[in-house]
Design an enzyme around this catalytic site. Structure first.
Site, mmCIF file in Angstrom:
data_model
loop_
_atom_site.group_PDB
_atom_site.id
_atom_site.type_symbol
_atom_site.label_atom_id
_atom_site.label_comp_id
_atom_site.label_asym_id
_atom_site.label_seq_id
_atom_site.Cartn_x
_atom_site.Cartn_y
_atom_site.Cartn_z
ATOM 1 N N GLU A 129 -2.854 -3.284 -3.946
ATOM 2 C CA GLU A 129 -1.355 -3.369 -3.553
ATOM 3 C C GLU A 129 -0.997 -4.263 -2.480
ATOM 4 O O GLU A 129 -1.750 -4.322 -1.456
ATOM 5 C CB GLU A 129 -0.825 -1.680 -3.188
ATOM 6 C CG GLU A 129 0.573 -1.954 -3.033
ATOM 7 C CD GLU A 129 1.149 -0.368 -2.788
ATOM 8 O OE1 GLU A 129 0.284 0.486 -2.609
ATOM 9 O OE2 GLU A 129 2.442 -0.438 -2.548
ATOM 10 N N GLY A 268 -3.163 1.359 6.056
ATOM 11 C CA GLY A 268 -3.929 2.624 6.889
ATOM 12 C C GLY A 268 -4.645 3.330 5.681
ATOM 13 O O GLY A 268 -5.703 3.557 5.921
ATOM 14 N N ALA A 269 -4.187 3.158 4.599
ATOM 15 C CA ALA A 269 -5.091 3.778 3.421
ATOM 16 C C ALA A 269 -4.138 3.452 2.107
ATOM 17 O O ALA A 269 -3.061 2.946 2.264
ATOM 18 C CB ALA A 269 -5.043 5.388 3.630
ATOM 19 N N MET A 270 -4.862 3.634 1.007
ATOM 20 C CA MET A 270 -4.198 3.330 -0.345
ATOM 21 C C MET A 270 -4.537 4.372 -1.298
ATOM 22 O O MET A 270 -5.716 4.613 -1.525
ATOM 23 C CB MET A 270 -5.067 2.030 -0.715
ATOM 24 C CG MET A 270 -4.622 1.468 -2.044
ATOM 25 S SD MET A 270 -2.563 1.020 -2.123
ATOM 26 C CE MET A 270 -2.228 1.307 -3.789
ATOM 27 N N GLU A 271 -3.561 4.655 -2.079
ATOM 28 C CA GLU A 271 -3.596 5.765 -2.936
ATOM 29 C C GLU A 271 -4.251 5.600 -4.338
ATOM 30 O O GLU A 271 -3.772 6.258 -5.269
ATOM 31 C CB GLU A 271 -2.078 6.415 -3.060
ATOM 32 C CG GLU A 271 -1.078 5.595 -3.820
ATOM 33 C CD GLU A 271 -0.267 4.564 -2.982
ATOM 34 O OE1 GLU A 271 -0.807 4.184 -2.070
ATOM 35 O OE2 GLU A 271 0.650 4.075 -3.539
ATOM 36 N N ASN A 272 -5.266 4.844 -4.552
ATOM 37 C CA ASN A 272 -5.621 4.422 -5.882
ATOM 38 C C ASN A 272 -5.893 5.509 -6.726
ATOM 39 O O ASN A 272 -6.542 6.581 -5.954
ATOM 40 C CB ASN A 272 -6.800 3.523 -5.709
ATOM 41 C CG ASN A 272 -6.703 2.421 -4.872
ATOM 42 O OD1 ASN A 272 -6.197 1.716 -4.925
ATOM 43 N ND2 ASN A 272 -7.700 2.662 -3.735
ATOM 44 N N HIS A 304 -0.520 12.185 2.551
ATOM 45 C CA HIS A 304 0.536 10.949 2.279
ATOM 46 C C HIS A 304 0.162 10.359 1.040
ATOM 47 O O HIS A 304 0.579 10.186 -0.101
ATOM 48 C CB HIS A 304 0.703 10.009 3.314
ATOM 49 C CG HIS A 304 1.453 8.762 2.795
ATOM 50 N ND1 HIS A 304 2.820 8.676 3.006
ATOM 51 C CD2 HIS A 304 1.361 7.842 2.147
ATOM 52 C CE1 HIS A 304 3.401 7.420 2.502
ATOM 53 N NE2 HIS A 304 2.376 7.009 1.846
ATOM 54 N N GLU A 305 -1.263 10.017 1.175
ATOM 55 C CA GLU A 305 -2.070 9.276 0.116
ATOM 56 C C GLU A 305 -2.018 10.232 -1.064
ATOM 57 O O GLU A 305 -2.036 9.719 -2.300
ATOM 58 C CB GLU A 305 -3.341 8.744 0.250
ATOM 59 C CG GLU A 305 -3.133 8.051 1.451
ATOM 60 C CD GLU A 305 -2.178 6.655 1.594
ATOM 61 O OE1 GLU A 305 -1.882 6.169 0.419
ATOM 62 O OE2 GLU A 305 -1.669 6.117 2.435
ATOM 63 N N HIS A 308 0.842 10.677 -3.129
ATOM 64 C CA HIS A 308 1.140 9.591 -4.075
ATOM 65 C C HIS A 308 0.746 9.959 -5.516
ATOM 66 O O HIS A 308 1.423 9.267 -6.209
ATOM 67 C CB HIS A 308 0.616 8.467 -3.418
ATOM 68 C CG HIS A 308 1.655 7.388 -2.781
ATOM 69 N ND1 HIS A 308 2.763 7.168 -2.758
ATOM 70 C CD2 HIS A 308 1.046 6.874 -1.498
ATOM 71 C CE1 HIS A 308 3.360 6.655 -1.859
ATOM 72 N NE2 HIS A 308 2.211 6.413 -1.239
HETATM 73 ZN ZN LIG Z 1 2.342 5.275 0.692
#
Ligand SMILES: [Zn+2]
Length: 892
Positions: A129, A268-272, A304-305, A308
């Site tokens: 992303e 911060g982080a990624m919701e793959n 949060h992730e 998603h």
């Molecule tokens: Zn997000």
């Protein structure tokens, strides 16, 4: 290829066109070797029936790729049949349905942008992303192209863990000490949700039983040394999964959910899908190394992730202009989750403090944009406070306008209608409107108009008729995209305080449903530029409690007397407004000192209004208040918030005036602070519970006041806290105080403590970051010289985003008195960093620009100095799109 002669061009929402082709299936084969990686992509393409223009060619995105071969339905495509653009590959005369096979070579080891596939320490990982997938292979890298992915990862066995999205379907050994794993993700997704990891990783494992009794395996992968820091993230994950079922009826869908912690990460982080990739700072936690803030951050980001998976993955964005569709909604969800895990009022105070300093400043600056922007040059620049935090406020307003039950009906309809689709913010609002019957037409202006609305409130009370009238005017300053704003639809939660507490509310000419429920707390809806609300049967002149719970992201002005504010502080039934009254009272007092400073007065003899001290004394003596709230009420408005409210920021006046007020409070209330500090049980076992966090926070606020008095006894006690504390919160609180205290004893002790701290924690990267930050944010003189010295220390790594944030960003954003040094050295220092990062990591370079973008808020001398640095950056050759966009808009 030639250099870019042209300036980067903007992309407009109005130019959106459906894609000419869709990708039915994506089959990737990723062969990782030392030094390079070969990616074979088999894409099953079909022309899009809803495309609005004829299809005769296919244009794929691709950046920094070496094309090895290209075939259609197994036959090589001749070179005359395709051509390269700036970041594209166009294949001519393509049929309606075909299989495209491309082989590309990429160099993850040389990828310092941390987008696409790259190497972090000992592992390979991805960040796609928003537009990183095009650095892995040629593809339709846009969120409205959703495809089923099957991914085979191949690598040497020195990387035993091979992961991708979805469920594992096959794995095995190959020749030459290599092995493979094949993953299939049955849920269609855009390429930005793709992920891949190859590394030598350890993991913890747990499981979760969903509401329909399906077993889901949960795994958190980290470097072996960090295995003891994963439990908090695992607990947070399970709590999030349960919460999303209970509150939104959303169940997890794959057999496995994985989190991988990576040290070099831009975000911060990624919701793959099924394979979240996290910055180590947002997943690792244990008491000895992590502060309370760190624990809360892990809980919030994990949630949060995870959330998603529905708001972002199952229902995704049609294009990047819709980013707030997934981010605003998901931030709202994680913030309510954190509030449910702890305290609603405390969470609200924290969120609003951040919104009012950082997002309001963004709304007032050159990068101001609506939560659904109309244009961008580089989408990475739009991962902003506005899209995320203001976006969440918009969803919060919707939830409050609809009420709990209707909001849930609305979100249910949204998921039911759009599961598996890429949609717009319009679709989201339509689902809420359809399910609730509420007219949200005017409300939608929040999506297209930027800027922070201002509310001017006046009132009058008629003793004879017992009517109380509130007159509310709204306006909104111009922002780059819009000069003349139309009125917003603004929910204003209110109460009226009488001498004995909340008064019942009877709104004249109200709709019948206004009268239901608790009649001391109501939401009135402002829809016009000017509106009057009349309350009947009001038996005494009330003090209005306005915008309870911060019911809308606006700046509200009502001319409160200090007595009014003291009443609200002690009596308001809305916890948020009690805190806000304390902030407003403190602001009035600080602003008086600022004015005296600016008139050239010696502020050390300026009489501080003792009503503030008395109000604080009452707060300290109020047994009914939660300790976290006492700590927040006693913390004066930050320099950043005072600056945001000022027309022209007077850095010195703000810093010295606020410090003077703090010193006065410390002196007048020292016996209260000593009592709090001494009563605290310093030897209790650590717990990250809301109560324990609150007690620590209050005790450390007391310490920070006492240290301002600078006497030997408390300095020694502070050192003792540093030496003996069993948790990082108390260690850092003590170290921060020692570093920031001018007394020579404190400075001697802080030198020892800093050396000791590094000696003890040098192998813990995240702890070293805290050590960098505490030094970078010292308000004492010569901090910039220390920051420069730290840049060449072993502790620092100029390529690692967490280190850059800890040292450079902390100094430039959270140390106004030193960064804005009158000689301009701070500005030059920051510009130097940005120029280097512009080629190395454009996303981080662009984010570092923020303090320079606010140059118009400073004195003419400072404006000249900052502008000169912006112009110096602008003159750099090969400016990235990221940096170009922010600098050019700032100079415009
Ligand atoms: Zn997000």
């Amino acid at each position: 290829m030639s250099a870019i002669e042209q300036q980067p061009q903007a992309i407009y929402l109005r130019d959106y066109k459906a894609p000419a082709y869709l990708i039915k299936k994506t089959d990737l084969h990723v062969d990782i070797y030392d030094g390079y990686t070969i990616v074979t992509a088999n894409l099953l393409l079909a022309s899009n029936p809803s495309a609005t223009f004829p299809v005769s060619q296919l244009t794929l995105h691709g950046t920094d790729l070496e094309l090895v071969s290209l075939a259609i339905d197994g036959k090589a495509v001749p070179e005359s049949e395709y051509e390269f653009g700036e970041e594209t590959l166009t294949i001519k005369n393509t049929p309606a349905h075909f299989l495209l096979t491309s082989v590309t070579k990429i160099y993850p080891e040389k990828n310092t942008s941390l987008e696409g596939l790259y190497k972090s320490r000992t592992m390979y990982c991805t960040q796609c992303e928003a537009e990183g997938f095009r650095k892995i292979t040629y593809y339709l890298d846009r969120p409205d192209v959703m495809s089923e992915f099957t991914t085979t990862v191949v690598a040497d066995k020195k990387f035993p863990v091979l992961l991708s999205n979805g469920n594992l379907i096959e794995k095995g050994d190959l020749d030459n000490n290599r092995h493979f794993a094949t993953w299939n993700d049955p849920f269609k997704k855009p390429a930005y949700l793709f992920a891949l990891v190859a590394g030598d990783l350890a993991h913890i494992e747990d499981s979760f039983t969903t509401s329909t009794k399906r077993e889901v395996t949960l795994k958190i992968y980290v470097e072996p040394k960090d295995l003891d820091k994963c439990n908090h993230a695992m607990t947070s994950l399970k709590n999030s999964m349960r919460w999303d079922e209970e509150v939104y009826g959303r169940e997890y869908d794959l057999d496995i959910f994985m989190i991988v912690a990576v040290d070099d990460f831009n975000m911060g982080a990624m919701e793959n899908k099924g394979l979240n990739i996290f910055n180590t700072s947002c997943v690792l936690a244990k008491p000895e190394t992590t502060t309370d803030g760190g624990f809360q951050r892990v809980e919030g980001v994990v949630a949060h992730e995870y959330f998603h998976n529905w708001t972002g993955n199952r229902v995704t964005c049609r294009d990047w202009f819709q980013l707030s569709l997934k981010e605003g909604f998901t931030v709202y969800r994680d913030s309510e989750f954190s509030a449910d895990m702890g305290s609603h009022t405390v969470k609200r105070v924290e969120d609003v403090s951040m919104l009012r300093t950082l997002q309001f400043a963004e709304d007032a600056g050159p990068m101001a944009h609506p939560i659904r922007p109309e244009s961008y040059i580089e989408i990475s620049n739009f991962y902003t406070m506005t899209i995320y935090e203001k976006g969440a406020e918009i969803v919060r307003m919707l939830a409050n306008l609809l009420g709990k039950e209707n909001f849930r009906k609305g979100t249910d309809l949204y998921f039911e209608r759009h599961d598996g689709q890429a949609v717009t913010t319009e679709d989201f609002v339509a689902a809420l409107a359809d399910a609730s019957g509420k007219n949200l037409t005017q409300f939608k202006r929040w999506y297209s108009q930027a800027g922070t609305p201002r509310l001017q409130v006046t009132d009058e009370y008629d003793e004879d008729t017992q009517e109380y009238s509130l007159h509310i005017k709204q306006s909104c300053p111009p922002t780059p995209e819009c000069q003349q704003k139309l009125p917003f639809h603004i929910p204003i939660a209110i109460g009226l305080l009488g001498s004995a507490g909340d008064l019942p509310l009877y709104l004249k000419d109200a709709e019948p449903d206004f009268e239901t429920g608790d009649n001391t707390h109501k939401v009135i809806e402002l829809t016009q530029a000017q509106q009057t609300f009349v309350f009947e049967r009001v038996q005494e002149k009330p003090v209005p409690s306005l915008l309870r719970g911060f019911s809308a992201p606006v700046k509200l002005h009502y001319d409160y007397s200090r007595e009014d504010l003291m009443l609200l502080m002690s009596r308001d039934s809305d916890g948020f407004n009690r805190w806000d009254a304390s902030q407003q009272l403190a602001l009035q007092v600080i602003n008086e000192v600022i004015a005296a400073y600016q008139r050239g007065k010696d502020i050390n003899v300026f009489p501080i209004d003792l009503r503030l001290i008395n109000a604080y004394r009452s707060v300290l003596e109020d047994e009914s208040l939660d300790k976290a709230m006492v700590a927040y009420m006693l913390s004066l408005p930050s320099e950043a918030y005072i600056s945001e409210l000022a027309d022209i920021v007077d850095v010195e006046a703000i810093h010295y005036s606020r410090t003077l007020v703090r010193k006065t409070i410390a002196r007048e209330l020292s016996s209260h602070f000593e009592l709090i500090y001494n009563e605290y049980d310093h030897e209790q076992t650590y717990a990250a519970t809301a109560d324990a966090i609150a007690a620590r926070s209050l005790k450390n606020v007391a310490l920070s006041y006492l240290m301002l008095l600078g006497d030997e006894k408390i300095i020694r006690a502070c050192e003792q806290q540093y030496l003996t504390a069993n948790n990082m919160t108390d260690v850092m609180a003590a170290l921060t105080q020692l570093v920031n205290t001018e007394a020579s004893l404190a400075q001697d002790l802080s030198g020892n403590a800093l050396a000791d701290f590094y000696e003890r924690w040098q192998d813990e990267s995240l702890v070293v970051n805290q050590w960098l930050t505490v030094q970078a944010t010292s308000s004492l003189p010569n901090t910039l010289a220390k920051v420069k010295a730290l840049e060449v220390h072993n502790a620092y790594d100029s390529k690692n985003p967490n280190k850059i944030r800890a040292l450079v960003s902390s100094f430039c954003n959270n140390n106004a008195i030193n960064f804005h040094d009158k000689a301009g050295d701070g500005y030059k220092f920051l510009a130097d960093k940005i120029i280097v990062l512009n080629t190395q990591n454009p996303q981080i370079a662009s984010r570092l620009l923020t303090p320079l973008t606010k140059w118009k808020k400073y004195s003419p001398e400072r404006q000249t100095l900052i502008k000169a640095q912006l112009e110096r950056i602008m003159a750099e050759p090969n400016l990235s799109k990221d940096v170009f966009e922010v600098v050019s808009k700032s100079l415009a």
